[in-house]
Scaffold this active site. Structure first.
Site, PDB file in Angstrom:
ATOM      1  N   GLN A  53       0.816  -1.219   0.000  1.00 58.39           N
ATOM      2  CA  GLN A  53       0.000   0.000   0.000  1.00 58.39           C
ATOM      3  C   GLN A  53       0.849   1.268   0.000  1.00 58.39           C
ATOM      4  OE1 GLN A  53      -2.608   0.118   3.383  1.00 58.39           O
ATOM      5  NE2 GLN A  53      -3.118   2.272   3.145  1.00 58.39           N
TER       6      GLN A  53
ATOM      7  N   THR B 131      -2.335   4.649  12.928  1.00 57.94           N
ATOM      8  CA  THR B 131      -2.952   3.825  11.891  1.00 57.94           C
ATOM      9  C   THR B 131      -2.274   4.135  10.568  1.00 57.94           C
ATOM     10  OG1 THR B 131      -4.644   5.451  11.265  1.00 57.94           O
ATOM     11  CG2 THR B 131      -5.177   3.963  13.087  1.00 57.94           C
ATOM     12  N   GLU B 132      -2.223   3.163   9.674  1.00 61.72           N
ATOM     13  CA  GLU B 132      -1.562   3.369   8.390  1.00 61.72           C
ATOM     14  C   GLU B 132      -2.272   4.426   7.548  1.00 61.72           C
ATOM     15  OE1 GLU B 132      -3.022  -0.554   6.033  1.00 61.72           O
ATOM     16  OE2 GLU B 132      -2.094  -0.808   7.985  1.00 61.72           O
ATOM     17  N   ASN B 133      -3.545   4.700   7.863  1.00 63.55           N
ATOM     18  CA  ASN B 133      -4.283   5.735   7.144  1.00 63.55           C
ATOM     19  C   ASN B 133      -3.785   7.135   7.447  1.00 63.55           C
ATOM     20  OD1 ASN B 133      -5.943   4.032   5.790  1.00 63.55           O
ATOM     21  ND2 ASN B 133      -7.665   4.227   7.170  1.00 63.55           N
TER      22      ASN B 133
END
Length: 527
Positions: free
Chosen positions: A112, A329-331
């Site tokens: 991602q 969070t990766e977001n």
């Protein structure tokens, strides 16, 4: 003095869908349904079903954009409409996954954060992204090259040797269409993202597409007159946006997450009292989360993966230690309480929210102290598979980015699967029914994490289950802890496809992990 040029960029969804041509490369923003332009995707699907166009699209997305039930990128899942997909995760887009399984489309799975970096390379005019992310995993072209089915034969990732070291090269994409989302737009296309859970990849997609001379279409909830959005509230300038579409059914097609239409505590503008959170029940997941949380130290910066790792957040909250660690969070969420399930990716009480690419740069650069990730399969070499099981496609998401730069990794998952039932309480674990599927295999189905490479780079790796803890050592796994109430031979060795090393100092897991009362977690952080 001339006034500001006013151009009304507002179109209907059908008009916007007509901007897409056969053979275009289309990039969509979002994570699951967070910041995903659902109504635009519906319009593209309707046009194809009505007219047979556009055809042979390539879908290029950082994550998956879906809800497990046909929404999101699954609107592109039609033979003829979609020719190729390059995506970070496939877990929530089963229709696209099925097309790939049936070899009806070409299918690549890349990390991602690296997909995001590939788009940055497009923006800056670079040929691509040179990185160690993916080395010695299935992304490496010497293994599988990120190719996810038989009809996908071309390698798009290359091995490069630079200054005496090995790297992987990911080419910059040429994008034609960007489908993104915001909360408010003015008629000039300036976007405000105030109701989104994070900035995510919205601006990134817009800038990458415009750098290619492509067209960017933004779905929004509201439109205001040009010049009425304060500059400080503009997250994506109108120079990157070609068309704006007002969502006609926001409660269904403009949700903050796959589970939630709107909750202001997910925007970072409001916080909730931690004491108001419900206490989680004592079960196998909580046991693993408690044991994993013992590996923390005060002031740790951590990442929580999807599944069992999500439980660490409520465990730390129950112990009153949320202010002692920073969860991310990766977001792009920094601090607060990360959520799970179909709200995964969102968080309450965040300290900050940064773009997805910035977060992954931080991860890849070694900014995390510990990463807690899922354990779907492990093997005798310490390899982990989280991405592909039989014909089923899941994908790596941000997993491979996270494991590359993080020195301490904790994998968490049940010891067996398929019907496992355990009783937890009174300081011990009792296995009521063993799972039918052994998860500690002779060889994993796909290498998402290389144990051999991790020992070479000096990573500290633990594998935590409800009944045992293993440590990665040279040559494979070493059993270092057993749950109280568990039999070494019957419950551990007989349930594995290989024999691990057994530590001469084999310990019993702390009894407090298996009791209802708080475990006084901070006592285990003393060193």
């Amino acid at each position: 003095m001339k006034g500001r040029m006013i151009v009304n960029k507002v179109l209907s969804a059908a008009q916007a869908a007509n901007m897409i041509k056969d053979g275009d490369w289309v990039s969509t923003s979002g994570f699951q349904l967070a910041a995903y332009p659902e109504e635009l995707a519906q319009a593209v699907e309707k046009r194809f079903l009505d007219e047979g166009h556009p055809q042979n699209l390539t879908l290029f997305s950082c994550t998956q954009g879906g809800n497990w039930a046909g929404l999101g990128n699954d609107h592109f899942a039609h033979e003829g409409l979609l020719a190729q997909v390059i995506c970070g995760h496939y877990g929530s887009i089963p229709k696209i996954s099925q097309l790939a399984i049936d070899n009806k489309i070409e299918c690549y799975n890349l990390p991602q954060g690296t997909i995001a970096a590939m788009m940055r390379a497009t923006i800056t005019g670079m040929p691509g992204e040179l990185t160690k992310v993916g080395l010695n995993t299935y992304i490496d072209p010497r293994l599988e090259g990120g190719r996810f089915n038989r009809c996908t034969t071309k390698d798009i990732v290359e091995v490069e040797h630079f200054r005496g070291d090995e790297w992987l090269f990911y080419p910059a994409p040429k994008l034609d269409i960007g489908l993104i989302r915001g909360t408010i737009a003015d008629t000039n296309g300036n976007l405000c993202l105030k109701d989104e859970i994070c900035p995510l990849d919205i601006a990134l997609v817009a800038r990458a597409v415009r750098a290619c001379g492509g067209k960017v279409i933004a779905q929004v909830k509201y439109v205001v007159e040009a010049g009425t959005l304060p500059a400080a509230q503009v997250d994506v300038p109108g120079i990157f946006v070609d068309a704006v579409v007002v969502c006609q059914n926001p409660e269904e097609n403009h949700k903050q997450t796959a589970a939630t239409y709107y909750d202001e505590t997910l925007t970072g503008r409001l916080s909730v009292p931690v004491a108001s959170m419900e206490r989680t029940p004592l079960n196998m997941k909580k046991v693993m989360a408690r044991r994993a949380a013992m590996e923390l130290k005060a002031n740790s910066v951590i990442n929580l993966g999807i599944g069992t790792p999500e439980m660490i957040s409520p465990v730390v909250a129950e112990e009153g230690l949320l202010d002692k660690v920073t969860m991310t969070t990766e977001n792009g969420g920094v601090g607060g309480i990360p959520l799970g399930g179909k709200d995964f990716g969102a968080a309450r009480n965040m300290q900050a929210a940064v773009p997805t690419l910035d977060q992954f740069d931080f991860y890849t650069g070694g900014g995390l102290d510990v990463a807690f990730l899922g354990l779907a399969e492990a093997d005798k070499e310490g390899n982990i598979n989280v991405s592909k099981f039989g014909d089923g496609l899941t994908g790596c998401g941000g997993f491979i980015n996270i494991i590359t730069g993080t020195k301490k990794i904790i994998y968490m998952g049940t010891f067996t699967a398929g019907g496992l039932k355990c009783k937890v309480g009174n300081g011990k674990l009792e296995i009521i029914q063993e799972g039918k599927v052994k998860k500690f295999r002779q060889r994993v189905g796909q290498v998402s994490f290389s144990g051999k490479y991790a020992t070479h780079t000096g990573q500290d790796v633990l594998y935590i289950t409800e009944r045992a803890v293993f440590k990665l050592i040279e040559g494979g796994l070493e059993l270092i802890e057993l749950a109280p109430g568990v039999d070494l031979q019957k419950d551990i060795l007989d349930q594995m496809e290989f024999k691990p090393a057994v530590s001469p100092n084999l310990k019993t897991m702390e009894a407090c992990i298996f009791n209802e009362a708080n475990m006084v977690l901070e006592n285990f952080w003393a060193d």
